[in-house]
Design a protein around this motif. Structure first.
Motif, short mmCIF file in Angstrom:
data_model
loop_
_atom_site.label_atom_id
_atom_site.label_comp_id
_atom_site.label_asym_id
_atom_site.label_seq_id
_atom_site.Cartn_x
_atom_site.Cartn_y
_atom_site.Cartn_z
N LEU A 276 -14.74 -25.25 -3.88
CA LEU A 276 -15.84 -25.61 -4.79
C LEU A 276 -15.51 -26.89 -5.56
CD1 LEU A 276 -16.96 -22.13 -6.17
CD2 LEU A 276 -18.04 -23.53 -4.41
N THR A 277 -14.24 -27.08 -5.89
CA THR A 277 -13.84 -28.31 -6.57
C THR A 277 -14.03 -29.52 -5.67
OG1 THR A 277 -12.21 -27.11 -7.91
CG2 THR A 277 -11.96 -29.51 -7.76
N LEU A 278 -13.67 -29.38 -4.39
CA LEU A 278 -13.85 -30.47 -3.43
C LEU A 278 -15.34 -30.76 -3.22
CD1 LEU A 278 -11.09 -29.67 -0.78
CD2 LEU A 278 -11.08 -31.47 -2.52
N GLU A 279 -16.16 -29.70 -3.18
CA GLU A 279 -17.61 -29.91 -3.07
C GLU A 279 -18.12 -30.69 -4.28
OE1 GLU A 279 -19.56 -26.17 -2.63
OE2 GLU A 279 -18.84 -25.84 -0.58
N HIS A 280 -17.61 -30.34 -5.45
CA HIS A 280 -18.01 -31.02 -6.68
C HIS A 280 -17.62 -32.50 -6.63
CE1 HIS A 280 -19.59 -29.96 -10.71
NE2 HIS A 280 -18.94 -31.05 -11.11
N LEU A 281 -16.40 -32.75 -6.18
CA LEU A 281 -15.93 -34.14 -6.06
C LEU A 281 -16.78 -34.92 -5.07
CD1 LEU A 281 -12.05 -33.66 -6.10
CD2 LEU A 281 -13.42 -34.90 -7.79
N TRP A 282 -17.18 -34.28 -3.98
CA TRP A 282 -18.03 -34.93 -2.97
C TRP A 282 -19.37 -35.35 -3.60
CZ3 TRP A 282 -19.44 -37.12 1.43
CH2 TRP A 282 -20.72 -36.92 1.95
N GLY B 229 -20.53 -26.70 -5.31
CA GLY B 229 -19.84 -27.26 -6.47
C GLY B 229 -19.46 -26.19 -7.47
N LEU B 230 -18.83 -26.60 -8.54
CA LEU B 230 -18.33 -25.67 -9.54
C LEU B 230 -19.44 -24.95 -10.31
CD1 LEU B 230 -15.44 -27.95 -10.81
CD2 LEU B 230 -15.18 -25.78 -9.60
N GLY B 231 -20.64 -25.46 -10.21
CA GLY B 231 -21.78 -24.78 -10.83
C GLY B 231 -22.03 -23.40 -10.23
N GLU B 232 -21.51 -23.17 -9.00
CA GLU B 232 -21.65 -21.85 -8.39
C GLU B 232 -21.05 -20.79 -9.30
OE1 GLU B 232 -23.00 -20.82 -5.60
OE2 GLU B 232 -23.43 -22.66 -4.50
N TYR B 233 -19.89 -21.06 -9.86
CA TYR B 233 -19.25 -20.11 -10.76
C TYR B 233 -20.07 -19.90 -12.02
CZ TYR B 233 -14.81 -20.04 -8.19
OH TYR B 233 -13.83 -19.87 -7.25
N ILE B 234 -20.61 -21.00 -12.55
CA ILE B 234 -21.36 -20.91 -13.80
C ILE B 234 -22.62 -20.07 -13.62
CG2 ILE B 234 -22.62 -22.25 -15.54
CD1 ILE B 234 -20.65 -24.55 -15.01
N PHE B 235 -23.39 -20.35 -12.57
CA PHE B 235 -24.61 -19.59 -12.34
C PHE B 235 -24.31 -18.13 -12.00
CE2 PHE B 235 -26.43 -23.83 -11.96
CZ PHE B 235 -27.67 -23.66 -12.56
N LEU C 273 -16.20 -19.63 -17.19
CA LEU C 273 -15.07 -20.51 -17.49
C LEU C 273 -14.41 -21.04 -16.22
CD1 LEU C 273 -13.39 -18.60 -20.46
CD2 LEU C 273 -14.56 -20.81 -20.54
N ALA C 274 -14.47 -20.27 -15.14
CA ALA C 274 -13.90 -20.73 -13.87
C ALA C 274 -14.63 -21.96 -13.35
CB ALA C 274 -13.97 -19.61 -12.82
N GLY C 275 -15.88 -22.13 -13.74
CA GLY C 275 -16.62 -23.33 -13.38
C GLY C 275 -16.49 -24.42 -14.42
N VAL C 276 -16.48 -24.01 -15.70
CA VAL C 276 -16.47 -24.98 -16.79
C VAL C 276 -15.13 -25.71 -16.89
CG1 VAL C 276 -16.53 -25.21 -19.31
CG2 VAL C 276 -18.23 -23.81 -18.14
N LEU C 277 -14.03 -24.98 -16.82
CA LEU C 277 -12.72 -25.59 -17.03
C LEU C 277 -12.38 -26.65 -15.97
CD1 LEU C 277 -10.52 -22.58 -18.23
CD2 LEU C 277 -11.49 -24.44 -19.57
N PRO C 278 -12.52 -26.37 -14.67
CA PRO C 278 -12.23 -27.43 -13.69
C PRO C 278 -13.17 -28.63 -13.83
CG PRO C 278 -12.25 -25.29 -12.61
CD PRO C 278 -12.80 -25.10 -13.99
N ALA C 279 -14.45 -28.37 -14.15
CA ALA C 279 -15.41 -29.47 -14.32
C ALA C 279 -15.00 -30.34 -15.51
CB ALA C 279 -16.82 -28.92 -14.52
N ALA C 280 -14.57 -29.70 -16.60
CA ALA C 280 -14.14 -30.45 -17.77
C ALA C 280 -12.90 -31.28 -17.45
CB ALA C 280 -13.85 -29.50 -18.93
N LEU C 281 -11.98 -30.70 -16.69
CA LEU C 281 -10.76 -31.44 -16.31
C LEU C 281 -11.10 -32.62 -15.41
CD1 LEU C 281 -8.27 -28.49 -15.66
CD2 LEU C 281 -8.26 -30.11 -17.57
N LEU C 282 -12.06 -32.44 -14.50
CA LEU C 282 -12.49 -33.54 -13.64
C LEU C 282 -13.10 -34.67 -14.47
CD1 LEU C 282 -14.13 -31.75 -10.56
CD2 LEU C 282 -11.94 -32.96 -10.63
N ALA C 283 -13.93 -34.30 -15.46
CA ALA C 283 -14.56 -35.31 -16.32
C ALA C 283 -13.50 -36.07 -17.11
CB ALA C 283 -15.55 -34.64 -17.27
N LEU C 284 -12.52 -35.35 -17.65
CA LEU C 284 -11.45 -36.00 -18.41
C LEU C 284 -10.61 -36.91 -17.51
CD1 LEU C 284 -10.24 -33.03 -20.66
CD2 LEU C 284 -11.46 -35.09 -21.40
#
Length: 212
Positions: free
Chosen positions: A17-23, A166-172, A184-195
């Motif tokens: 899901l992280t790789l999908e998000h990065l894509w 993408g990581l939104g799968e976890y959030i939804f 949090l499993a979706g929020v934390l990796p997304a926040a780390l990617l943004a940072l």
């Protein structure tokens, strides 16, 4: 079970899901630069178009992200496309404004005396752009790309609403199940990617900014 326990138990899913998000983020940001950079340059040569183009990009920013994703699904020539392509299109539209605005501002902000000196040396408009204006404006332009990338990381979580992954799968999924750990499993990796995107592009931006 804590969110970190979940990561340890489902490492492959988290990675996928992280790789999908990065894509989604990477391709949409590249497309925004590919469209926004030339458009920003064009606006410096056609100032009369600035209000209309920047105004349209501003309006796009006001459209709620979920509404835009849903609207794209209703268009006859887009509804048959893959969900990730629709998500990339939506993210690209949102990322255009900071790229266009900073490109226009960066080039317009180059010291007129430097531009006139280049013209006095016999540089053509193309040479002036490539050898003088773009190098001097590179830091400002990259600041726009930096903003676009960070915006895209956050908005890409909405892509899961149309099945783009993408990581939104976890959030939804977490919202549907009222499960804080999944959210949090979706929020934390997304926040780390943004940072990470902000920090990495920030370092490059500082190197490109002219001294003084």
């Amino acid at each position: 079970m804590s969110v970190f326990d979940y990561f340890l138990r489902h490492p492959n899913e988290v990675l996928d899901l992280t790789l999908e998000h990065l894509w989604l983020v990477g391709l949409s940001t590249l497309l925004a630069v590919a469209v926004g950079l030339p458009l920003g340059i064009l606006l410096t040569r056609r100032p009369a178009w600035s209000r209309a183009v920047l105004g349209s990009a501003n309006v796009m920013q006001t459209v709620p992200s979920l509404a835009l994703f849903g609207f794209l699904l209703t268009l006859p020539w887009l509804r048959e496309q893959r969900a990730d392509y629709l998500a990339i299109l939506a993210l690209t539209l949102y990322a255009l404004l900071p790229v266009i605005r900073n490109t226009h501002a960066g080039i317009s902000g180059v010291d007129p005396a430097v531009v006139e000196a280049g013209r006095g040396m016999g540089l053509t408009d193309r040479q002036l752009l490539l050898q003088v204006e773009l190098p001097l404006a590179a830091g400002v332009i990259l600041a726009g790309v930096r903003v676009a990338a960070v915006i895209s990381v956050g908005l890409a979580t909405i892509a899961a609403a149309i099945g783009a992954g993408g990581l939104g799968e976890y959030i939804f999924r977490g919202v549907a199940m009222v499960n804080d750990q999944l959210i949090l499993a979706g929020v934390l990796p997304a926040a780390l990617l943004a940072l990470a995107a902000d920090f990495g592009l920030g370092l490059v931006e500082k190197r490109l900014r002219p001294a003084g």
